[in-house]
Design an enzyme around this catalytic site. Structure first.
Site, PDB file in Angstrom:
ATOM      1  CD  GLN A 170     -25.137  43.311  13.918  1.00 16.11           C
ATOM      2  OE1 GLN A 170     -26.343  43.250  13.706  1.00 16.11           O
ATOM      3  NE2 GLN A 170     -24.427  44.400  13.651  1.00 16.11           N
ATOM      4  CG  ASN A 193     -24.712  48.552  22.226  1.00 18.53           C
ATOM      5  OD1 ASN A 193     -23.599  48.228  21.824  1.00 18.53           O
ATOM      6  ND2 ASN A 193     -25.656  47.665  22.489  1.00 18.53           N
ATOM      7  CE  LYS A 194     -25.162  47.356  15.664  1.00 21.70           C
ATOM      8  NZ  LYS A 194     -24.555  48.251  14.659  1.00 21.70           N
ATOM      9  NE  ARG A 206     -19.057  49.966  11.301  1.00 21.60           N
ATOM     10  CZ  ARG A 206     -19.658  49.017  12.017  1.00 21.60           C
ATOM     11  NH1 ARG A 206     -18.955  47.963  12.421  1.00 21.60           N
ATOM     12  NH2 ARG A 206     -20.915  49.145  12.388  1.00 21.60           N
ATOM     13  CG  ASP A 243     -20.626  50.095  19.127  1.00 23.76           C
ATOM     14  OD1 ASP A 243     -21.723  49.638  19.527  1.00 23.76           O
ATOM     15  OD2 ASP A 243     -19.887  49.501  18.305  1.00 23.76           O
ATOM     16  NE  ARG A 248     -20.808  42.630  14.487  1.00 20.18           N
ATOM     17  CZ  ARG A 248     -20.646  41.984  15.635  1.00 20.18           C
ATOM     18  NH1 ARG A 248     -20.053  40.812  15.665  1.00 20.18           N
ATOM     19  NH2 ARG A 248     -21.067  42.516  16.762  1.00 20.18           N
ATOM     20  N   GLY A 249     -17.640  44.923  15.681  1.00 22.56           N
ATOM     21  CA  GLY A 249     -17.535  44.953  17.136  1.00 22.56           C
ATOM     22  C   GLY A 249     -16.460  45.960  17.521  1.00 22.56           C
ATOM     23  CB  ALA A 250     -16.490  48.790  19.885  1.00 24.67           C
TER      24      ALA A 250
HETATM   25  C1  LIG Z   1     -18.174  44.273  22.043  1.00 25.40           C
HETATM   26  S1  LIG Z   1     -18.951  44.671  20.537  1.00 25.40           S
HETATM   27  C2  LIG Z   1     -19.669  46.188  20.886  1.00 25.40           C
HETATM   28  C3  LIG Z   1     -20.743  46.604  19.889  1.00 25.40           C
HETATM   29  O1  LIG Z   1     -20.326  46.591  18.496  1.00 25.40           O
HETATM   30  C4  LIG Z   1     -21.434  46.166  17.680  1.00 25.40           C
HETATM   31  O2  LIG Z   1     -21.639  46.991  16.554  1.00 25.40           O
HETATM   32  P1  LIG Z   1     -21.353  46.423  15.044  1.00 25.40           P
HETATM   33  O3  LIG Z   1     -21.905  45.033  14.967  1.00 25.40           O
HETATM   34  O4  LIG Z   1     -22.075  47.423  14.140  1.00 25.40           O
HETATM   35  O5  LIG Z   1     -19.849  46.489  14.862  1.00 25.40           O
HETATM   36  C5  LIG Z   1     -22.622  46.237  18.604  1.00 25.40           C
HETATM   37  O6  LIG Z   1     -23.103  47.568  18.736  1.00 25.40           O
HETATM   38  C6  LIG Z   1     -21.985  45.748  19.886  1.00 25.40           C
HETATM   39  O7  LIG Z   1     -22.788  45.942  21.020  1.00 25.40           O
END
Ligand SMILES: CSC[C@H]1O[C@H](OP(=O)(O)O)[C@H](O)[C@@H]1O
Length: 364
Positions: free
Chosen positions: A201, A251-252, A90, A241, A53-55
């Site tokens: 997270q 973002n989240k 996603r 993201d 996960r993570g962009a």
């Molecule tokens: C560098 S990670 C960027 C971003 O991705 C995360 O989303 P997810 O955990 O749903 O994949 C989160 O929004 C981070 O800030």
């Protein structure tokens, strides 16, 4: 970064096994489980289930997914089908489309028999670039934190939301990279880490910072504004993201509320932004960025470690309707600036264009 003294990245290609290996984040922070990713179904599942996960990490994973698809069947039809399958996993993080578009542009003109090798080489290149980009974000962010630290007569208090850490990228992280570099440079700092419901997270960020010896405190999602009112937050740094060309930040979920509180309390709100996370094709984030609706079970249930190991329990009454918007959009007017691999800039179209004129030109 290191886990118990051992260097790791979030994913790596195993030439010996002929497959991608990932840290399956669904078991962190309680267990470190490495998973082999082999089929296209495995790649799609790893992204959908947030094993990765993570962009930036989602983009790198997708690039390896196209490589495995080309190894199995390098035809045009296979390339198109793999692109669509991975793109559908996603909808919000633009890095997924960025990586898939970059790979398709490179692979489509090639003779099919050359595509598998080229695709794997490109996936490795994208992963390596991510590490370099994030390190550069850290270096530019360090200069910002150093300036703030000089003004503060006590440990610099940083608040971050969600996990934009090394585990959300191939290495270093985006929001955490300046924190790691400032800590390693001897700057006295402390990080407020909010839990970030529903997937928590923040626990990944706490795990990362604890592993690196960075002082931090885990707080509820709703505590940030309260701490800002009491002068206990000097700066907020989050990841993202997707950023629009005019500087709106997706973002989240919960990021927007942090930005509102920051504005009300005069706290600088910075976003760590690798350039592949800029979507130059959109301007109005609220109107144009698709917000992922995830399984409501992630809200009604929570996972944790207990006497019997890792377990999931229900926190709501049976049958309670729940909703799970995974992201929100913070308008550029609430963002102090971006920490990019090329330096700092205001959250404006001119600010981004000034740092990335070559990327704008490419879209023209
Ligand atoms: C560098 S990670 C960027 C971003 O991705 C995360 O989303 P997810 O955990 O749903 O994949 C989160 O929004 C981070 O800030």
């Amino acid at each position: 970064m290191k886990i118990e003294g051992q260097p790791y990245r979030s994913l790596w290609w195993s030439d010996e096994k002929g497959c991608l290996e990932i840290i399956d984040q669904r078991w962190l922070p309680h267990e470190l489980r490495i998973q082999e990713v082999r089929s296209l179904d495995d790649y799609a599942d790893a992204i959908v289930q947030m094993r990765v996960r993570g962009a930036p990490l989602i983009g790198a994973t997708a690039a390896y997914g196209l490589a495995i698809a080309m190894a199995n069947d390098p035809s045009d039809a296979s390339l198109a089908a793999a692109y669509d399958r991975l793109h559908a996993t996603r909808p919000t993080a633009i890095n997924l489309r960025w990586a898939l578009d970059r790979a398709r542009t490179a692979l489509a003109p090639l003779d099919p028999e050359r595509r598998a090798e080229a695709a794997l080489a490109l996936a490795r290149e994208i992963a390596g670039e991510d590490v370099d980009i994030n390190h550069a974000i850290g270096t530019h962010g360090l200069s910002l934190l150093r300036r703030l630290a000089v003004e503060a007569e006590r440990p610099l208090n940083i608040l971050t939301h969600c996990n934009a850490g090394w585990i959300a990228t191939v290495d270093w992280g985006t929001a955490t990279s300046p924190i790691y570099q400032a800590h390693d440079a001897g700057i006295d700092l402390h990080v407020w880490v909010d839990e970030t419901r529903p997937r928590n997270q923040g626990a990944l960020t706490a795990w990362e910072l604890g592993s690196h010896g960075v002082p931090h405190t885990y707080i509820t999602d709703n505590a940030g504004g309260h701490l800002m009112q009491r002068g206990l937050v000097d700066i907020i740094i989050t990841g993202t993201d997707r950023v629009t060309r005019r500087g709106d930040v997706c973002n989240k979920i919960g990021t927007y509320l942090k930005a509102l509180a920051a504005k009300d309390n005069g706290v600088p709100f910075w976003v760590a932004l690798p350039s592949p996370t800029i979507d130059w094709t959109v301007s109005d984030g609220l109107r144009e960025i698709p917000i992922e609706q995830r399984d409501p079970r992630e809200v009604s249930h929570i996972q944790g470690a207990g006497p019997g190991g890792i377990a999931e329990i229900r926190v709501t009454p049976k049958g309670t309707p729940t909703r799970n918007d995974a992201f929100d959009v913070t308008p550029a007017r609430l963002v102090t600036g971006f920490i990019t691999e090329r330096g700092l800039c205001p959250a404006t179209e001119d600010g981004l264009a000034g740092l990335f004129p070559d990327l704008i030109a490419r879209r023209a």
